[in-house]
Design a protein around this motif. Structure first.
Motif, PDB file in Angstrom:
ATOM      1  N   TYR A 285       1.687  11.603 -10.238  1.00 44.84           N
ATOM      2  CA  TYR A 285       0.962  12.870 -10.194  1.00 44.84           C
ATOM      3  C   TYR A 285       1.908  14.056 -10.364  1.00 44.84           C
ATOM      4  O   TYR A 285       1.654  14.964 -11.136  1.00 44.84           O
ATOM      5  CB  TYR A 285       0.210  12.970  -8.872  1.00 44.84           C
ATOM      6  N   TYR A 286       3.031  14.047  -9.630  1.00 46.13           N
ATOM      7  CA  TYR A 286       3.960  15.185  -9.693  1.00 46.13           C
ATOM      8  C   TYR A 286       4.760  15.223 -10.985  1.00 46.13           C
ATOM      9  O   TYR A 286       5.062  16.289 -11.489  1.00 46.13           O
ATOM     10  CB  TYR A 286       4.903  15.194  -8.491  1.00 46.13           C
ATOM     11  N   TYR A 287       5.129  14.062 -11.541  1.00 48.25           N
ATOM     12  CA  TYR A 287       5.948  14.077 -12.753  1.00 48.25           C
ATOM     13  C   TYR A 287       5.135  14.351 -14.016  1.00 48.25           C
ATOM     14  O   TYR A 287       5.644  14.915 -14.964  1.00 48.25           O
ATOM     15  CB  TYR A 287       6.703  12.766 -12.895  1.00 48.25           C
TER      16      TYR A 287
ATOM     17  N   ILE B 295       0.966   4.053  -3.010  1.00 49.05           N
ATOM     18  CA  ILE B 295       0.688   5.464  -2.744  1.00 49.05           C
ATOM     19  C   ILE B 295       1.855   6.323  -3.209  1.00 49.05           C
ATOM     20  O   ILE B 295       1.660   7.363  -3.842  1.00 49.05           O
ATOM     21  CB  ILE B 295       0.385   5.687  -1.248  1.00 49.05           C
ATOM     22  N   ALA B 296       3.075   5.891  -2.930  1.00 43.17           N
ATOM     23  CA  ALA B 296       4.252   6.642  -3.366  1.00 43.17           C
ATOM     24  C   ALA B 296       4.337   6.703  -4.890  1.00 43.17           C
ATOM     25  O   ALA B 296       4.656   7.748  -5.464  1.00 43.17           O
ATOM     26  CB  ALA B 296       5.518   6.007  -2.794  1.00 43.17           C
ATOM     27  N   ALA B 297       4.035   5.598  -5.563  1.00 42.09           N
ATOM     28  CA  ALA B 297       4.063   5.584  -7.026  1.00 42.09           C
ATOM     29  C   ALA B 297       2.987   6.497  -7.596  1.00 42.09           C
ATOM     30  O   ALA B 297       3.217   7.222  -8.570  1.00 42.09           O
ATOM     31  CB  ALA B 297       3.892   4.160  -7.536  1.00 42.09           C
TER      32      ALA B 297
ATOM     33  N   THR C  50       0.826  -1.207   0.000  1.00 46.32           N
ATOM     34  CA  THR C  50       0.000   0.000   0.000  1.00 46.32           C
ATOM     35  C   THR C  50       0.859   1.255   0.000  1.00 46.32           C
ATOM     36  O   THR C  50       0.588   2.194  -0.754  1.00 46.32           O
ATOM     37  CB  THR C  50      -0.924   0.001   1.232  1.00 46.32           C
ATOM     38  N   ILE C  51       1.902   1.281   0.806  1.00 50.10           N
ATOM     39  CA  ILE C  51       2.787   2.440   0.857  1.00 50.10           C
ATOM     40  C   ILE C  51       3.489   2.642  -0.477  1.00 50.10           C
ATOM     41  O   ILE C  51       3.607   3.771  -0.973  1.00 50.10           O
ATOM     42  CB  ILE C  51       3.807   2.291   2.010  1.00 50.10           C
ATOM     43  N   VAL C  52       3.942   1.559  -1.102  1.00 46.98           N
ATOM     44  CA  VAL C  52       4.617   1.662  -2.405  1.00 46.98           C
ATOM     45  C   VAL C  52       3.649   2.187  -3.463  1.00 46.98           C
ATOM     46  O   VAL C  52       4.010   3.044  -4.277  1.00 46.98           O
ATOM     47  CB  VAL C  52       5.214   0.294  -2.808  1.00 46.98           C
TER      48      VAL C  52
ATOM     49  N   ILE D  55       1.719   9.168  -6.163  1.00 49.19           N
ATOM     50  CA  ILE D  55       2.151  10.546  -5.935  1.00 49.19           C
ATOM     51  C   ILE D  55       3.241  10.942  -6.922  1.00 49.19           C
ATOM     52  O   ILE D  55       3.236  12.050  -7.463  1.00 49.19           O
ATOM     53  CB  ILE D  55       2.621  10.722  -4.474  1.00 49.19           C
ATOM     54  N   ALA D  56       4.168  10.037  -7.190  1.00 49.56           N
ATOM     55  CA  ALA D  56       5.237  10.322  -8.149  1.00 49.56           C
ATOM     56  C   ALA D  56       4.666  10.558  -9.543  1.00 49.56           C
ATOM     57  O   ALA D  56       5.075  11.494 -10.237  1.00 49.56           O
ATOM     58  CB  ALA D  56       6.239   9.174  -8.170  1.00 49.56           C
TER      59      ALA D  56
END
Length: 49
Positions: free
Chosen positions: A45-47, A38-40, A34-36, A42-43
């Motif tokens: 979204y920002y990139y 969410i991080a992916a 789940t953490i991975v 977010i990445a």
């Protein structure tokens, strides 16, 4: 068209994450997945946005 690509990537992450979490029984591994994801997300979204 870039928004469509990012939405498809996020949808693919959700589907893959759901399949992986459903097959794995350990609570610790579910948390890590789940953490991975969410991080992916977010990445992406920002990139791309």
């Amino acid at each position: 068209m870039e928004n469509l690509t990012s939405y498809l990537a996020i949808l693919a992450l959700i589907i893959i994450g759901f399949v992986v979490v459903k097959k794995v029984a350990s609570c610790l591994i579910k948390s890590i997945v789940t953490i991975v994801l969410i991080a992916a997300g977010i990445a992406i979204y920002y990139y791309y946005l």
